[in-house]
Design a protein around this motif. Structure first.
Motif, PDB file in Angstrom:
ATOM      1  N   ALA A 232       0.805  -1.222   0.000  1.00  0.00           N
ATOM      2  CA  ALA A 232       0.000   0.000   0.000  1.00  0.00           C
ATOM      3  C   ALA A 232       0.838   1.274   0.000  1.00  0.00           C
ATOM      4  N   THR A 233       2.134   1.167  -0.239  1.00  0.00           N
ATOM      5  CA  THR A 233       2.966   2.375  -0.303  1.00  0.00           C
ATOM      6  C   THR A 233       2.508   3.229  -1.480  1.00  0.00           C
ATOM      7  N   PRO A 234       2.135   4.469  -1.242  1.00  0.00           N
ATOM      8  CA  PRO A 234       1.577   5.273  -2.335  1.00  0.00           C
ATOM      9  C   PRO A 234       2.606   5.660  -3.385  1.00  0.00           C
ATOM     10  N   ASN A 235       2.155   5.699  -4.637  1.00  0.00           N
ATOM     11  CA  ASN A 235       2.936   6.239  -5.759  1.00  0.00           C
ATOM     12  C   ASN A 235       4.245   5.495  -5.997  1.00  0.00           C
ATOM     13  N   VAL A 236       4.252   4.194  -5.712  1.00  0.00           N
ATOM     14  CA  VAL A 236       5.425   3.358  -5.982  1.00  0.00           C
ATOM     15  C   VAL A 236       5.034   2.314  -7.017  1.00  0.00           C
ATOM     16  N   GLU A 237       5.716   2.316  -8.154  1.00  0.00           N
ATOM     17  CA  GLU A 237       5.415   1.363  -9.220  1.00  0.00           C
ATOM     18  C   GLU A 237       5.719  -0.052  -8.752  1.00  0.00           C
ATOM     19  N   VAL A 238       4.982  -1.029  -9.271  1.00  0.00           N
ATOM     20  CA  VAL A 238       5.024  -2.378  -8.724  1.00  0.00           C
ATOM     21  C   VAL A 238       6.423  -2.991  -8.779  1.00  0.00           C
ATOM     22  N   GLU A 239       7.194  -2.725  -9.842  1.00  0.00           N
ATOM     23  CA  GLU A 239       8.541  -3.293  -9.931  1.00  0.00           C
ATOM     24  C   GLU A 239       9.422  -2.772  -8.801  1.00  0.00           C
ATOM     25  N   THR A 240       9.339  -1.481  -8.534  1.00  0.00           N
ATOM     26  CA  THR A 240      10.108  -0.908  -7.423  1.00  0.00           C
ATOM     27  C   THR A 240       9.625  -1.467  -6.099  1.00  0.00           C
ATOM     28  N   MET A 241       8.309  -1.585  -5.945  1.00  0.00           N
ATOM     29  CA  MET A 241       7.753  -2.148  -4.718  1.00  0.00           C
ATOM     30  C   MET A 241       8.271  -3.552  -4.470  1.00  0.00           C
ATOM     31  N   LEU A 242       8.331  -4.379  -5.527  1.00  0.00           N
ATOM     32  CA  LEU A 242       8.773  -5.760  -5.361  1.00  0.00           C
ATOM     33  C   LEU A 242      10.254  -5.853  -5.029  1.00  0.00           C
ATOM     34  N   LYS A 243      11.036  -4.912  -5.497  1.00  0.00           N
ATOM     35  CA  LYS A 243      12.448  -4.918  -5.117  1.00  0.00           C
ATOM     36  C   LYS A 243      12.613  -4.599  -3.634  1.00  0.00           C
ATOM     37  N   ARG A 244      11.746  -3.766  -3.111  1.00  0.00           N
ATOM     38  CA  ARG A 244      11.772  -3.503  -1.669  1.00  0.00           C
ATOM     39  C   ARG A 244      11.338  -4.751  -0.894  1.00  0.00           C
ATOM     40  N   VAL A 245      10.350  -5.447  -1.423  1.00  0.00           N
ATOM     41  CA  VAL A 245       9.940  -6.714  -0.804  1.00  0.00           C
ATOM     42  C   VAL A 245      11.099  -7.696  -0.800  1.00  0.00           C
ATOM     43  N   THR A 246      11.789  -7.810  -1.923  1.00  0.00           N
ATOM     44  CA  THR A 246      12.934  -8.712  -2.018  1.00  0.00           C
ATOM     45  C   THR A 246      13.994  -8.374  -0.983  1.00  0.00           C
ATOM     46  N   ALA A 247      14.293  -7.089  -0.849  1.00  0.00           N
ATOM     47  CA  ALA A 247      15.308  -6.672   0.125  1.00  0.00           C
ATOM     48  C   ALA A 247      14.908  -7.056   1.544  1.00  0.00           C
ATOM     49  N   ASP A 248      13.622  -6.877   1.873  1.00  0.00           N
ATOM     50  CA  ASP A 248      13.156  -7.227   3.223  1.00  0.00           C
ATOM     51  C   ASP A 248      13.218  -8.734   3.461  1.00  0.00           C
ATOM     52  N   VAL A 249      12.836  -9.522   2.456  1.00  0.00           N
ATOM     53  CA  VAL A 249      12.874 -10.981   2.615  1.00  0.00           C
ATOM     54  C   VAL A 249      14.316 -11.467   2.762  1.00  0.00           C
ATOM     55  N   LEU A 250      15.210 -10.943   1.954  1.00  0.00           N
ATOM     56  CA  LEU A 250      16.625 -11.312   2.081  1.00  0.00           C
ATOM     57  C   LEU A 250      17.150 -10.985   3.463  1.00  0.00           C
ATOM     58  N   ASP A 251      16.772  -9.822   3.962  1.00  0.00           N
ATOM     59  CA  ASP A 251      17.232  -9.415   5.296  1.00  0.00           C
ATOM     60  C   ASP A 251      16.640 -10.312   6.376  1.00  0.00           C
ATOM     61  N   ALA A 252      15.342 -10.607   6.266  1.00  0.00           N
ATOM     62  CA  ALA A 252      14.675 -11.413   7.294  1.00  0.00           C
ATOM     63  C   ALA A 252      15.168 -12.852   7.313  1.00  0.00           C
ATOM     64  N   THR A 253      15.609 -13.369   6.174  1.00  0.00           N
ATOM     65  CA  THR A 253      16.037 -14.772   6.075  1.00  0.00           C
ATOM     66  C   THR A 253      17.552 -14.908   5.996  1.00  0.00           C
ATOM     67  N   LYS A 254      18.250 -13.806   6.273  1.00  0.00           N
ATOM     68  CA  LYS A 254      19.719 -13.805   6.240  1.00  0.00           C
ATOM     69  C   LYS A 254      20.242 -14.311   4.894  1.00  0.00           C
ATOM     70  N   LEU A 255      19.657 -13.759   3.837  1.00  0.00           N
ATOM     71  CA  LEU A 255      20.037 -14.017   2.442  1.00  0.00           C
ATOM     72  C   LEU A 255      19.664 -15.419   1.953  1.00  0.00           C
ATOM     73  N   PHE A 256      18.899 -16.187   2.770  1.00  0.00           N
ATOM     74  CA  PHE A 256      18.531 -17.548   2.358  1.00  0.00           C
ATOM     75  C   PHE A 256      17.474 -17.536   1.261  1.00  0.00           C
ATOM     76  N   GLN A 257      16.487 -16.662   1.390  1.00  0.00           N
ATOM     77  CA  GLN A 257      15.324 -16.679   0.498  1.00  0.00           C
ATOM     78  C   GLN A 257      15.282 -15.403  -0.324  1.00  0.00           C
ATOM     79  N   ARG A 258      15.238 -15.567  -1.649  1.00  0.00           N
ATOM     80  CA  ARG A 258      15.163 -14.416  -2.547  1.00  0.00           C
ATOM     81  C   ARG A 258      13.939 -14.569  -3.453  1.00  0.00           C
ATOM     82  N   PRO A 259      12.944 -13.712  -3.299  1.00  0.00           N
ATOM     83  CA  PRO A 259      11.791 -13.773  -4.206  1.00  0.00           C
ATOM     84  C   PRO A 259      12.209 -13.559  -5.658  1.00  0.00           C
ATOM     85  N   GLU A 260      11.448 -14.153  -6.548  1.00  0.00           N
ATOM     86  CA  GLU A 260      11.745 -14.074  -7.983  1.00  0.00           C
ATOM     87  C   GLU A 260      10.497 -13.594  -8.715  1.00  0.00           C
ATOM     88  N   ARG A 261      10.682 -12.756  -9.741  1.00  0.00           N
ATOM     89  CA  ARG A 261       9.533 -12.272 -10.492  1.00  0.00           C
ATOM     90  C   ARG A 261       9.783 -12.412 -11.988  1.00  0.00           C
TER      91      ARG A 261
END
Length: 740
Positions: A232-261
């Motif tokens: 729900a972050t306003p005015n953020v295009e989906v590709e940029t939003m997903l890269k932020r999601v990827t960064a958070d998942v990598l951080d939360a899983t200590k680089l174990f899990q990387r989402p793919e699109r």
């Protein structure tokens, strides 16, 4: 919406021009409001499996995502604990309500598996005791995607189904007793890659294909929590939003899990837009979108191709310092026309001082004779499944050679005056991490994810020297240009900087941890007496000054992908995930502030290169653009468009008049700096030496039998003999595509 084939007819160019203008004004097709689209979402969670342990988080994840989507204007249909038969009924009911104005979103949390390269959702009643059970107890993800794509204008898939699956393990044990198991492909809990799609589609896996996703220790999986945080972050295009999601998942899983699109969206999409919307603009964009759908449905190639380029190549371009003449391949003739940004009339002379490429004007079509058939339409299709992705490129200091490193570990050396592949080095067993030439252009250094740095003799293609350190994976490497026969520097996967003294039997003289995360770029300062810089995933710029002092600067918010010195060493520049390019004066590193901050990219900036005269800088990134900048003022002076995926690498020719770029769209392109014109597009075979290309005069070069290119006449695939004959029509309405 399905991808629209591009041809050079005036009508299509006109429509695309209008559309792109509208996108620029309104912020993308995804910016349209309810006048242009209706949002619907199907959210499914499977957690209460009858024949295996209950999953803790899918129900929580599904409710979390459904709640966020509802706030964003989606009409939600949520289902819990479905069998495979129920999957079919629910999907059929959901898809029946879709039309071309629909944005259809599908989110699934639960067990999934891959079998024979295809992904399946696992019903809660599944036993998966044998292969026959697979047909009745699972549902194909590809079938879901096909069904939604066939009805909706835009399709978005979130697949959080890569968890460890004991049912898949049971089926795998059953198959291991069958003789044919070795021929049917792996069966795994993790996802299989999805082939490229032809429609307006975005597919997101919670973990990269072949890797498992974590269910999470809290009440939500790492992926669902990160997605809900940014959705729900306003005015953020989906590709940029997903890269932020990827960064958070990598951080939360200590680089174990990387989402793919896998993205084949034809425009920008926003889950949330704020601010005053121009209703008239929205209505106009909706009208244009409807026109494109209508035009697409009338196209013969609509289900065969996806656009990658509207340019072609076969010019010889001498990119070295001495010769700027561009001639037709094989003709030996100097061109007689000069392309100018403001002029279209022929120039009387094309000289070695001309900085632009000639483009042959198409002969005006002759009036057709009543009753005569129209001239054939010739289409050149590039097969992405055969083409490799070039991640790294390097032009030799003498300007004669272009070195390319790909995902398969191959290094190709291209002769730039003929565009011929002179060497294919089977350098590494996995991705090429970096490339560098010696100052005399005779030696090439390659770094690979297989753990090795290798020196190559460019002339013979023979390996000269191989370096490695146990338990290290090179991510970047550079030769010391002042002492090329002695010093080499490498950055590794876990943050170490490693240096060798080649004169002392390849002795390791430094091996220390400098960064938290991979060292993505290193560089020696020209004539810097051992000074060097490095950057990495931690966003820090580490500097060793000529006098030996070390300093640390915060270069970018998030990962810093590259740090390089200018040709004189007076300047340095960095690029990062914060969409910025920073230029630093090396004499003022201690002050900790950049000289200029260049802003204009819409997403991550992945690569940059400064011209030898230090007046211009070229950059590329995740917004698919190649940008040109004035170094002194920091102003954006050029925007080169043609790539259809992330731009991975860019470089100036030694004379500063041409730019080479490579992209995840599998193409390598050469551009004129003066007129911002794309001159050459090239593709390279995954398997080895095969390559093909096209030029701005719509001529093909390379190997027609490489499997990279197919030729169609009026939509019909031609055999080799007919294809050679048909190529004579190139220039009479040619389109260059990537086939699905």
């Amino acid at each position: 919406m399905k991808s629209l084939p591009y041809c050079f007819s005036g009508v299509l160019k006109f429509i695309f021009g209008i559309l792109l203008t509208a996108i620029a004004l309104a912020g993308g097709l995804g910016a349209t409001n309810a006048l242009a689209e209706k949002r619907v979402a199907l959210v499914i969670e499977n957690s209460s499996y009858v024949h295996s342990n209950k999953l803790n988080n899918p129900l929580n994840d599904a409710r979390l995502i459904a709640d966020k989507l509802s706030q964003l204007g989606f009409t939600i249909q949520m289902k819990d604990d479905l069998s495979a038969r129920q999957f079919a009924d629910v999907i059929s009911d959901f898809s029946s309500k879709l039309d071309r104005d629909s944005v259809a979103l599908f989110y699934y949390a639960g067990h999934g598996l891959q079998f024979r390269g295809e992904n399946f959702l696992v019903g809660v009643d599944a036993t998966l005791a044998n292969e026959s059970a697979l047909k009745f107890e699972t549902f194909s993800l590809n079938d879901i995607i096909d069904l939604l794509e066939g009805k909706a204008g835009t399709t978005i898939i979130f697949w959080d189904a890569c968890r460890n699956n004991p049912l898949a393990d049971e089926l795998s044990r059953s198959l291991s007793q069958v003789a044919e198991v070795r021929s049917v492909g792996p069966l795994r809990s993790a996802a299989a890659p999805i082939p490229p799609r032809a429609s307006d589609t975005l597919i997101v896996f919670s973990a990269a294909p072949g890797r498992q996703a974590l269910d999470g220790k809290g009440s939500n999986s790492p992926f669902a929590f990160a997605l809900s945080t940014h959705l729900a972050t306003p005015n953020v295009e989906v590709e940029t939003m997903l890269k932020r999601v990827t960064a958070d998942v990598l951080d939360a899983t200590k680089l174990f899990q990387r989402p793919e699109r896998l993205s084949h969206l034809i425009g920008e999409f926003y889950f949330k837009r704020e601010g005053n919307e121009n209703i008239a603009q929205d209505e106009e964009i909706a009208r244009l979108r409807a026109q494109l759908v209508k035009l697409e449905n009338s196209s013969d190639e609509k289900k065969q191709y996806q656009i990658t380029s509207a340019q072609d190549p076969a010019f010889k371009v001498a990119l070295n310092n001495g010769s700027d003449v561009i001639t037709r391949a094989g003709s030996g003739e100097e061109p007689t026309q000069q392309l100018d940004a403001a002029a279209t009339s022929p120039s009387p002379q094309f000289t070695a001082d001309t900085a632009v490429a000639p483009v042959q004007q198409e002969t005006p079509a002759k009036p057709s004779i009543p009753g005569s058939p129209p001239p054939p339409k010739i289409t050149v299709a590039v097969n992405p499944s055969a083409a490799t992705i070039i991640r790294k490129l390097r032009i030799s200091p003498d300007g004669r050679l272009l070195a390319l490193g790909d995902d398969e570990g191959l290094v190709r050396i291209i002769q730039l005056d003929t565009f011929s592949v002179t060497r294919v080095l089977h350098a590494h067993k996995s991705r090429v991490s970096d490339l560098d030439f010696s100052p005399d252009s005779r030696t090439l250094l390659s770094a690979g994810r297989d753990g090795f740095l290798i020196y190559w003799d460019v002339e013979s293609g023979q390996e000269i020297r191989r370096l490695s350190v146990p338990n290290t994976i090179p991510y970047s490497a550079r030769i010391n240009s002042a002492f090329p026969d002695r010093w080499v520097l490498m950055g590794d996967k876990v943050g170490h900087l490693i240096a060798w003294d080649l004169k002392k039997n390849d002795k390791v003289i430094m091996n220390a941890k400098f960064h938290n995360g991979p060292v993505l770029s290193v560089d020696y300062q020209p004539k810097g007496e051992g000074a060097f810089i490095s950057v990495g995933g931690d966003g820090e710029l580490k500097v060793r000054l000529p006098e030996g002092q070390r300093i640390t600067l915060k270069a970018h918010d998030g990962a810093t992908f590259q740090a390089s010195y200018s040709s004189s060493g007076r300047l340095a520049y960095t690029v990062g995930s914060d969409r910025k390019i920073k230029i630093w004066e090396t004499a003022k590193f201690k002050e900790g502030q950049p000289r200029n901050v260049l802003e204009g990219h819409l997403r991550y900036v992945l690569a940059a290169n400064m011209s030898p005269d230090e007046k211009r800088l070229v950059s590329g990134g995740a917004d698919k653009s190649v940008n040109l900048w004035d170094v002194e003022s920091g102003q954006l002076i050029g925007h080169l468009q043609g790539h259809t995926a992330d731009v991975e690498a860019v470089a100036f020719s030694p004379n500063g008049k041409f730019v080479v770029s490579s992209s995840e769209d599998q193409s390598v392109r050469i551009w004129s700096v003066e007129n911002r014109q794309e001159l050459v597009t090239m593709y390279f075979d995954k398997a080895g030496a095969g390559y093909t290309g096209v030029t701005t005069d719509k001529s093909q070069f390379g190997e027609k039998g490489s499997g990279l290119v197919s030729v169609y006449r009026d939509g019909q695939l031609l055999n080799a003999e007919d294809a050679d004959h048909a190529m004579k029509y190139l220039g009479k309405e040619i389109a260059i595509f990537a086939a699905n």
